[in-house]
Design a protein around this motif. Structure first.
Motif, PDB file in Angstrom:
ATOM      1  N   SER A 220       0.803  -1.214   0.000  1.00  0.00           N
ATOM      2  CA  SER A 220       0.000   0.000   0.000  1.00  0.00           C
ATOM      3  C   SER A 220       0.841   1.272   0.000  1.00  0.00           C
ATOM      4  O   SER A 220       0.323   2.356  -0.209  1.00  0.00           O
ATOM      5  CB  SER A 220      -0.935  -0.005   1.200  1.00  0.00           C
ATOM      6  N   LYS A 221       2.129   1.112   0.273  1.00  0.00           N
ATOM      7  CA  LYS A 221       3.028   2.262   0.199  1.00  0.00           C
ATOM      8  C   LYS A 221       3.886   2.132  -1.061  1.00  0.00           C
ATOM      9  O   LYS A 221       4.107   1.020  -1.533  1.00  0.00           O
ATOM     10  CB  LYS A 221       3.942   2.273   1.429  1.00  0.00           C
ATOM     11  N   PRO A 222       4.412   3.242  -1.585  1.00  0.00           N
ATOM     12  CA  PRO A 222       5.229   3.100  -2.795  1.00  0.00           C
ATOM     13  C   PRO A 222       6.480   2.269  -2.526  1.00  0.00           C
ATOM     14  O   PRO A 222       7.047   2.311  -1.442  1.00  0.00           O
ATOM     15  CB  PRO A 222       5.590   4.541  -3.158  1.00  0.00           C
ATOM     16  N   LEU A 223       6.895   1.505  -3.528  1.00  0.00           N
ATOM     17  CA  LEU A 223       8.109   0.701  -3.406  1.00  0.00           C
ATOM     18  C   LEU A 223       9.323   1.617  -3.321  1.00  0.00           C
ATOM     19  O   LEU A 223      10.294   1.317  -2.651  1.00  0.00           O
ATOM     20  CB  LEU A 223       8.258  -0.212  -4.616  1.00  0.00           C
ATOM     21  N   ALA A 224       9.231   2.745  -4.032  1.00  0.00           N
ATOM     22  CA  ALA A 224      10.326   3.722  -3.997  1.00  0.00           C
ATOM     23  C   ALA A 224       9.770   5.064  -4.442  1.00  0.00           C
ATOM     24  O   ALA A 224       8.741   5.129  -5.120  1.00  0.00           O
ATOM     25  CB  ALA A 224      11.452   3.284  -4.924  1.00  0.00           C
ATOM     26  N   ARG A 225      10.436   6.125  -4.009  1.00  0.00           N
ATOM     27  CA  ARG A 225      10.057   7.465  -4.466  1.00  0.00           C
ATOM     28  C   ARG A 225      11.311   8.167  -4.937  1.00  0.00           C
ATOM     29  O   ARG A 225      12.337   8.128  -4.262  1.00  0.00           O
ATOM     30  CB  ARG A 225       9.428   8.247  -3.321  1.00  0.00           C
ATOM     31  N   LEU A 226      11.220   8.766  -6.107  1.00  0.00           N
ATOM     32  CA  LEU A 226      12.380   9.464  -6.661  1.00  0.00           C
ATOM     33  C   LEU A 226      12.024  10.935  -6.821  1.00  0.00           C
ATOM     34  O   LEU A 226      10.985  11.251  -7.403  1.00  0.00           O
ATOM     35  CB  LEU A 226      12.699   8.935  -8.059  1.00  0.00           C
ATOM     36  N   LEU A 227      12.877  11.778  -6.307  1.00  0.00           N
ATOM     37  CA  LEU A 227      12.672  13.201  -6.583  1.00  0.00           C
ATOM     38  C   LEU A 227      13.377  13.489  -7.893  1.00  0.00           C
ATOM     39  O   LEU A 227      14.602  13.462  -7.979  1.00  0.00           O
ATOM     40  CB  LEU A 227      13.239  14.049  -5.450  1.00  0.00           C
ATOM     41  N   CYS A 228      12.594  13.717  -8.924  1.00  0.00           N
ATOM     42  CA  CYS A 228      13.168  13.756 -10.260  1.00  0.00           C
ATOM     43  C   CYS A 228      13.341  15.171 -10.782  1.00  0.00           C
ATOM     44  O   CYS A 228      14.338  15.489 -11.427  1.00  0.00           O
ATOM     45  CB  CYS A 228      12.296  13.005 -11.246  1.00  0.00           C
ATOM     46  N   ALA A 239      12.071   1.594 -20.047  1.00  0.00           N
ATOM     47  CA  ALA A 239      12.684   0.898 -21.174  1.00  0.00           C
ATOM     48  C   ALA A 239      12.113  -0.510 -21.274  1.00  0.00           C
ATOM     49  O   ALA A 239      11.694  -1.095 -20.279  1.00  0.00           O
ATOM     50  CB  ALA A 239      14.186   0.830 -21.002  1.00  0.00           C
ATOM     51  N   PHE A 240      12.125  -1.062 -22.480  1.00  0.00           N
ATOM     52  CA  PHE A 240      11.520  -2.373 -22.718  1.00  0.00           C
ATOM     53  C   PHE A 240      12.226  -3.472 -21.925  1.00  0.00           C
ATOM     54  O   PHE A 240      11.601  -4.396 -21.435  1.00  0.00           O
ATOM     55  CB  PHE A 240      11.560  -2.691 -24.212  1.00  0.00           C
ATOM     56  N   ASP A 241      13.543  -3.345 -21.775  1.00  0.00           N
ATOM     57  CA  ASP A 241      14.256  -4.372 -21.015  1.00  0.00           C
ATOM     58  C   ASP A 241      14.315  -4.045 -19.515  1.00  0.00           C
ATOM     59  O   ASP A 241      14.974  -4.744 -18.748  1.00  0.00           O
ATOM     60  CB  ASP A 241      15.660  -4.595 -21.570  1.00  0.00           C
ATOM     61  N   GLY A 242      13.644  -2.969 -19.121  1.00  0.00           N
ATOM     62  CA  GLY A 242      13.489  -2.670 -17.700  1.00  0.00           C
ATOM     63  C   GLY A 242      14.700  -2.051 -17.024  1.00  0.00           C
ATOM     64  O   GLY A 242      14.705  -1.894 -15.811  1.00  0.00           O
ATOM     65  N   THR A 243      15.720  -1.658 -17.777  1.00  0.00           N
ATOM     66  CA  THR A 243      16.917  -1.131 -17.121  1.00  0.00           C
ATOM     67  C   THR A 243      16.848   0.365 -16.870  1.00  0.00           C
ATOM     68  O   THR A 243      17.493   0.855 -15.957  1.00  0.00           O
ATOM     69  CB  THR A 243      18.186  -1.417 -17.949  1.00  0.00           C
ATOM     70  N   TYR A 244      16.111   1.078 -17.690  1.00  0.00           N
ATOM     71  CA  TYR A 244      16.070   2.536 -17.543  1.00  0.00           C
ATOM     72  C   TYR A 244      14.651   3.040 -17.334  1.00  0.00           C
ATOM     73  O   TYR A 244      13.689   2.449 -17.816  1.00  0.00           O
ATOM     74  CB  TYR A 244      16.651   3.227 -18.777  1.00  0.00           C
ATOM     75  N   LEU A 245      14.612   4.131 -16.586  1.00  0.00           N
ATOM     76  CA  LEU A 245      13.356   4.853 -16.436  1.00  0.00           C
ATOM     77  C   LEU A 245      13.619   6.274 -16.922  1.00  0.00           C
ATOM     78  O   LEU A 245      14.611   6.884 -16.526  1.00  0.00           O
ATOM     79  CB  LEU A 245      12.946   4.870 -14.959  1.00  0.00           C
ATOM     80  N   ALA A 246      12.776   6.765 -17.803  1.00  0.00           N
ATOM     81  CA  ALA A 246      12.952   8.140 -18.292  1.00  0.00           C
ATOM     82  C   ALA A 246      11.835   9.003 -17.737  1.00  0.00           C
ATOM     83  O   ALA A 246      10.670   8.580 -17.693  1.00  0.00           O
ATOM     84  CB  ALA A 246      12.922   8.156 -19.813  1.00  0.00           C
ATOM     85  N   THR A 247      12.182  10.179 -17.237  1.00  0.00           N
ATOM     86  CA  THR A 247      11.161  11.093 -16.739  1.00  0.00           C
ATOM     87  C   THR A 247      11.328  12.436 -17.423  1.00  0.00           C
ATOM     88  O   THR A 247      12.443  12.863 -17.719  1.00  0.00           O
ATOM     89  CB  THR A 247      11.287  11.310 -15.218  1.00  0.00           C
ATOM     90  N   GLY A 248      10.217  13.083 -17.677  1.00  0.00           N
ATOM     91  CA  GLY A 248      10.275  14.420 -18.270  1.00  0.00           C
ATOM     92  C   GLY A 248       9.492  15.371 -17.395  1.00  0.00           C
ATOM     93  O   GLY A 248       8.368  15.055 -16.991  1.00  0.00           O
ATOM     94  N   GLY A 249      10.094  16.499 -17.058  1.00  0.00           N
ATOM     95  CA  GLY A 249       9.439  17.416 -16.134  1.00  0.00           C
ATOM     96  C   GLY A 249       9.068  18.727 -16.783  1.00  0.00           C
ATOM     97  O   GLY A 249       9.522  19.055 -17.885  1.00  0.00           O
ATOM     98  N   MET A 250       8.243  19.467 -16.051  1.00  0.00           N
ATOM     99  CA  MET A 250       7.833  20.783 -16.520  1.00  0.00           C
ATOM    100  C   MET A 250       9.016  21.747 -16.502  1.00  0.00           C
ATOM    101  O   MET A 250       8.966  22.813 -17.101  1.00  0.00           O
ATOM    102  CB  MET A 250       6.738  21.318 -15.610  1.00  0.00           C
ATOM    103  N   ASP A 251      10.082  21.365 -15.771  1.00  0.00           N
ATOM    104  CA  ASP A 251      11.273  22.211 -15.729  1.00  0.00           C
ATOM    105  C   ASP A 251      12.085  22.125 -17.013  1.00  0.00           C
ATOM    106  O   ASP A 251      13.186  22.676 -17.098  1.00  0.00           O
ATOM    107  CB  ASP A 251      12.149  21.827 -14.523  1.00  0.00           C
ATOM    108  N   GLY A 252      11.582  21.370 -17.989  1.00  0.00           N
ATOM    109  CA  GLY A 252      12.252  21.334 -19.275  1.00  0.00           C
ATOM    110  C   GLY A 252      13.370  20.315 -19.357  1.00  0.00           C
ATOM    111  O   GLY A 252      14.166  20.347 -20.291  1.00  0.00           O
ATOM    112  N   SER A 271      15.452  23.291 -24.639  1.00  0.00           N
ATOM    113  CA  SER A 271      15.471  24.748 -24.523  1.00  0.00           C
ATOM    114  C   SER A 271      14.068  25.314 -24.750  1.00  0.00           C
ATOM    115  O   SER A 271      13.503  25.198 -25.835  1.00  0.00           O
ATOM    116  CB  SER A 271      16.447  25.330 -25.543  1.00  0.00           C
ATOM    117  N   GLY A 272      13.527  25.861 -23.688  1.00  0.00           N
ATOM    118  CA  GLY A 272      12.247  26.555 -23.789  1.00  0.00           C
ATOM    119  C   GLY A 272      11.056  25.670 -24.077  1.00  0.00           C
ATOM    120  O   GLY A 272       9.982  26.128 -24.419  1.00  0.00           O
ATOM    121  N   ARG A 273      11.237  24.355 -23.951  1.00  0.00           N
ATOM    122  CA  ARG A 273      10.105  23.475 -24.200  1.00  0.00           C
ATOM    123  C   ARG A 273       9.979  22.525 -23.013  1.00  0.00           C
ATOM    124  O   ARG A 273      10.890  22.404 -22.208  1.00  0.00           O
ATOM    125  CB  ARG A 273      10.343  22.632 -25.463  1.00  0.00           C
ATOM    126  N   ALA A 274       8.832  21.869 -22.947  1.00  0.00           N
ATOM    127  CA  ALA A 274       8.668  20.849 -21.902  1.00  0.00           C
ATOM    128  C   ALA A 274       8.111  19.596 -22.561  1.00  0.00           C
ATOM    129  O   ALA A 274       7.243  19.698 -23.439  1.00  0.00           O
ATOM    130  CB  ALA A 274       7.716  21.331 -20.823  1.00  0.00           C
TER     131      ALA A 274
END
Lengths: 488, 461
Positions: A220-228, A239-252, A271-274
């Motif tokens: 019921s609790k998250p397995l992990a939390r990442l401040l991204c 990623a399809f093979d499960g090795t990478y996680l990609a995150t995209g933020g509003m900070d660009g 640059s200038g996009r999100a």
């Protein structure tokens, strides 16, 4: 003897060749510069389409749809896609035959859609509930417990449909039995994005406060939390093979995280996009979708500003999301005016598995068999862990020993941090009679003390030897075979 | 710019592909949860195996008293079986037709104590009271699909021998050289060796005066015999020597005895202490295996012709199948019972190791499958492959708790379960007591004995 050996070798070689021929499949796609000055990202879609066969070129199209913007999702076989519009239109497309197989006009906003175990059922996150439609577009189910859903994800090996709702609840429903399995309060408001790790079935939720949390239905609790990010996490992809996680933020920023160490291994500043959406292909290509364009990078490690692998402009339309088609060099982009299908050479896995896997060309019978097989092999939710189900088939370690080891590690780590306490020098009780007598006898060498000393030394030596023997004996697989009482 | 894009034609993929050469991609990333799914499949396979377990085939009725003896041919006709009753009647059965094909009438005064078929499978030897009788089975190849047995009806026995003592068992020789010979076990500690051509026994052995339960020929060694008797002994004989070879005194008397046909140095005895013991005839000081599970006296054991397992019949109204050797041989692989089956008196495997036959006090001869979940009749190749795959999966994951529990679990009659629980409790208590004694004694002064070690009292040569 020699002849027999030769015959056997011949047989082995023949078998190998047969097997190789069996596995020899379609060639992988590629896009390679021929001169040092050429850049792949300068290649236009038009040029790629012209350079390929008619078969492949048929996969580059734009489907204009009214009442957008549209999002898109694709089935695990890569054959079917579902596009869902904010105007309430849901269409299921057969991408092999280029026809629409089902259409739903629900008259309310559709925020997400996903196929269930196969293309015959599609779940749609509508204004208030999640609805399930069948292959004819008829509503077969309304999941009233999944309130105000924003994102959907389907866990194929567990037959679970997960929805992340507006109030911050993550809910799991078993679609094979109809049971409601779990609901977790993320306590972080409406989730901004959702992705599934295809290898471990762990769900990654992107939140408005820059945190990405990882979830299993069993906990019921998250397995992990990442401040991204220093802003909302608007896009997540695994990623399809499960090795990478990609995150995209509003900070660009787009960040790539290693799923073993949970450290950011790559950062990309737009640059200038999100980014509005991220997608990984089977071969590791990353599509970064911004409002007006899609940039595809060659791999997580080659995420470099201004040097994408390919880029694609949307001609004034605003993108919603994008997904790669499995087993094809195709990226599907949902946007305000409809859906685009563009060619991305090298994005798809060239060989598929028709026995245990997602066969894009399976027949109706094959599809039904796959459902039955899948149901027989349905996994319990406890197999969803951060490490994957790798623990199945491994030897369970003695819990006490593992605990001891962990504590030792902790102590080591803490010892370095804690200050060494200086012991006080106390000379209390110096004038006591007993102490005085003891002091007097301190250097007197008598026969008894000599004997005692020898005895003590012998005992110490014996102890040390036995400890050494105990330490020298390694733990073996045989240890488990002995009874606990005889191990003492 | 070099450009290449995956281009497949659906026409070729679907119609052109050879169905036998299915496309494979063995990269593990395309098979997530592969091991977890395989484990799940193993659990399902174990469940399916239990679901399909219907071991009972049929019950053959016809005897008008309790069954006391059974015999099956060691070679030749598979469908044939002979049974003897407590009223002295001997019957022959056609198992495929599920019917009695011949009856001797009252062959003996009192019960038929022993039954055996001669080496070529044509004659039946039966013993009861003091007499041994020989009956001719005439096996005819029918013109139909299968072999049928026809017997010369109501004819008197071919021969009759009279012993000096009441008899408990008769066994014909396995060997070409001694084809006409048979041995009998009698009261008063007599083991006799007979030749078909003579009216008197060739040889008579005695070692002790207690009743001998069973006497059996070794399947490989033409002159070796073994017997078990009331005085708790298992004795070995050489047919050429006037005195017995040696014997081993056990903790309790053994009623059952069988040689392993594929490992002929080994024999199994079934004791009144509810357990079976495998002995190596070269090394009698200590049994090779202890097979436990029954909660009452074992009255008969029979080996499968493969030598890999044996069946033990008990007065606890169950028959258990034990592996002959290996780590799992200590406990039974399966246990068969029905509410109507009463105390058993005899058990046999058919010569193809597919069926187990039981004789019990409820006047019925029962036929069971040796593999409870085996499907009888022809099965398709696909199904056969699936069955093999499932069996392999279960074998591979047999040590996992979930699978182990499924594979091992059996529904037992209430009485058996209760007695087993009581026995387990008793053992646990003894174990705890021993542990306490060890804890409070000088180290090394109290040594626990292994279950095997306590079986043999002494060996006598």
């Amino acid at each position: 003897m020699m002849r027999r050996q030769r015959r056997r070798e011949q047989h082995v070689r023949q078998t190998y060749n047969d097997t190789a021929a069996r596995y020899e499949q379609t060639d992988e796609g590629l896009l390679e510069p021929e001169t040092p000055t050429e850049r792949t990202h300068k290649t236009q879609q038009k040029a790629i389409v012209e350079a390929t066969s008619a078969n492949a070129a048929a996969n580059a199209w734009r489907k204009a749809l009214p009442k957008g913007p549209y999002g898109i999702n694709v089935a695990r076989t890569g054959r079917h896609a579902v596009c869902y519009g904010a105007g309430g239109r849901v269409e299921v497309l057969d991408l092999h035959r280029n026809v629409r197989t089902a259409e739903v006009r629900c008259g309310e906003v559709c925020r997400a859609a996903t196929f269930l175990h196969d293309e015959t059922m599609v779940a749609v996150a509508q204004r208030k509930y999640v609805y399930v439609y069948d292959q004819d577009g008829a509503e077969v189910h309304r999941m009233a417990k999944h309130l105000e859903p924003e994102h959907l994800s389907y866990l194929p090996f567990h037959f679970l449909l997960a929805s992340a709702g507006h109030a911050g609840w993550l809910k799991y429903n078993d679609v094979s039995t109809g049971q409601f399995v779990a609901e977790h309060n993320t306590k972080a408001g409406a989730p901004r994005s959702l992705a599934q790790n295809p290898q471990t079935a762990v769900l990654c939720l992107g939140h408005g406060n820059g945190v990405c949390s990882l979830w299993s239905p069993a906990q019921s609790k998250p397995l992990a939390r990442l401040l991204c990010h220093r802003g909302a996490v608007d896009a997540v992809a695994c990623a399809f093979d499960g090795t990478y996680l990609a995150t995209g933020g509003m900070d660009g920023f787009v960040k790539v995280w290693d799923c073993r160490t949970w450290r950011a291994v790559k950062e990309l500043r737009l640059s200038g996009r999100a980014p509005v959406s991220l997608a990984f292909s089977q071969t590791g290509r990353i599509a970064v979708t911004c409002a007006k364009s899609v940039e595809i990078y060659e791999s997580a490690k080659k995420l470099k500003a201004f040097q994408p692998y390919l880029s694609h402009k949307l001609d004034g339309s605003h993108a919603t999301n994008s997904v790669f088609r499995p087993f094809e060099d195709v990226l599907l982009v949902g946007h305000a005016l409809g859906v685009d299908s563009i060619l991305v050479p090298g994005a798809g896995e060239a060989s598929y598995d028709a026995i245990d896997g997602d066969d894009p060309y399976r027949s109706k019978k094959g599809r039904k068999t796959a459902v039955v097989r899948g149901l027989l092999d349905k996994l319990p939710i406890e197999t969803i862990t951060l490490q994957g189900a790798g623990f199945v088939g491994t030897v369970e370690r003695d819990a006490a020993a593992a605990d001891k080891e962990r504590r030792a590690l902790e102590e080591d780590a803490n010892a370095a941090l804690s200050k060494r306490i200086k012991e006080k020098k106390k000379t209390r009780g110096r004038s006591k009679l007993k102490a005085k007598l003891k002091k007097r006898m301190k250097n007197v060498v008598s026969k008894e003390t000599q004997l005692l000393k020898e005895k003590l030394a012998a005992r110490k030596k014996k102890q040390a030897d036995s400890v050494a023997v105990q330490e020298a004996a390694p733990t073996t697989a045989l240890d488990r075979l002995f009874a606990r009482s005889s191990r003492r | 710019m070099k450009v290449k894009v995956i281009a497949r034609s659906a026409k070729r993929e679907i119609n052109g592909a050879d169905p036998k050469l299915a496309r494979r991609n063995l990269d593990p990333k395309h098979h997530p949860f592969a091991q977890a799914r395989e484990y799940q499949r193993a659990v399902v396979a174990a469940k399916l195996e239990r679901m399909m377990a219907k071991p009972f085939v049929c019950a053959l009725e016809g005897h008008s008293d309790a069954l006391t003896a059974l015999a099956v041919p060691r070679r030749g006709v598979l469908v044939q079986c002979v049974s003897g009753g407590a009223d002295g009647e001997v019957r022959a059965w056609d198992l495929a037709a599920r019917q009695c094909v011949w009856s001797s009438g009252a062959a003996h005064v009192g019960a038929v104590k022993g039954l055996t078929l001669t080496r070529d499978g044509t004659d039946v030897l039966s013993c009861g009271e003091r007499q041994i009788k020989r009956w001719r089975l005439e096996v005819a190849q029918s013109t139909g699909q299968r072999t049928q047995i026809t017997l010369n009806d109501a004819k008197p026995p071919l021969e009759t021998w009279t012993s000096s003592t009441t008899l408990n068992d008769v066994d014909a020789s396995w060997h070409r050289k001694t084809a006409g010979a048979f041995c009998t076990a009698g009261a008063d500690g007599l083991v006799e060796l007979w030749d078909a051509a003579r009216s008197q026994p060739l040889r008579t052995w005695t070692w002790g005066s207690d009743s001998v339960f069973k006497a059996r020929w070794n399947p490989a060694e033409p002159s070796l015999l073994a017997s078990t008797s009331r005085d708790r002994a298992a004795t070995l004989f050489d047919s050429r020597a006037p005195t017995p070879l040696r014997k081993v005194i056990l903790r309790s008397p053994c009623r059952a005895l069988a040689w392993n046909p594929r490992e002929p140095t080994c024999f199994v005895v079934g004791g009144e202490d509810h357990a079976c013991y495998t002995f190596d005839c070269r090394k009698l000081q200590r049994p090779r295996m202890v097979h436990e599970g029954h909660v009452s006296a074992v009255v008969d054991v029979a080996f499968a012709p493969t030598g890999k397992e044996f069946a033990a019949a008990s007065t606890d109204k169950t028959v258990r199948l034990f592996p002959a050797r290996g780590a799992d041989a200590g406990r039974s692989r399966d246990v068969y019972h029905t509410s109507r089956m009463q105390a058993l008196s005899s058990v046999r495997y058919t010569a193809d190791a597919t069926f187990v036959l039981t004789a019990s006090e409820d006047f019925n001869l029962r036929v069971w499958k040796a593999r409870a979940s085996q499907r009888l009749g022809p099965i398709s190749r696909r199904e056969a492959l699936a069955v093999d795959y499932r069996a392999k999966l279960v074998e591979r994951h047999a040590h996992m708790p979930q699978v182990k529990r499924l594979v091992r679990r059996r529904n037992l009659p209430k009485m058996v379960k209760k007695m087993r629980d009581r026995r387990d409790e008793d053992r646990q208590r003894r174990r705890e007591k021993l542990q306490r004694t060890m804890d409070h004694s000088r180290p090394g002064s109290v040594v626990p004995t292994a279950a095997r070690g306590a079986v043999v009292v002494r060996e006598v040569s």
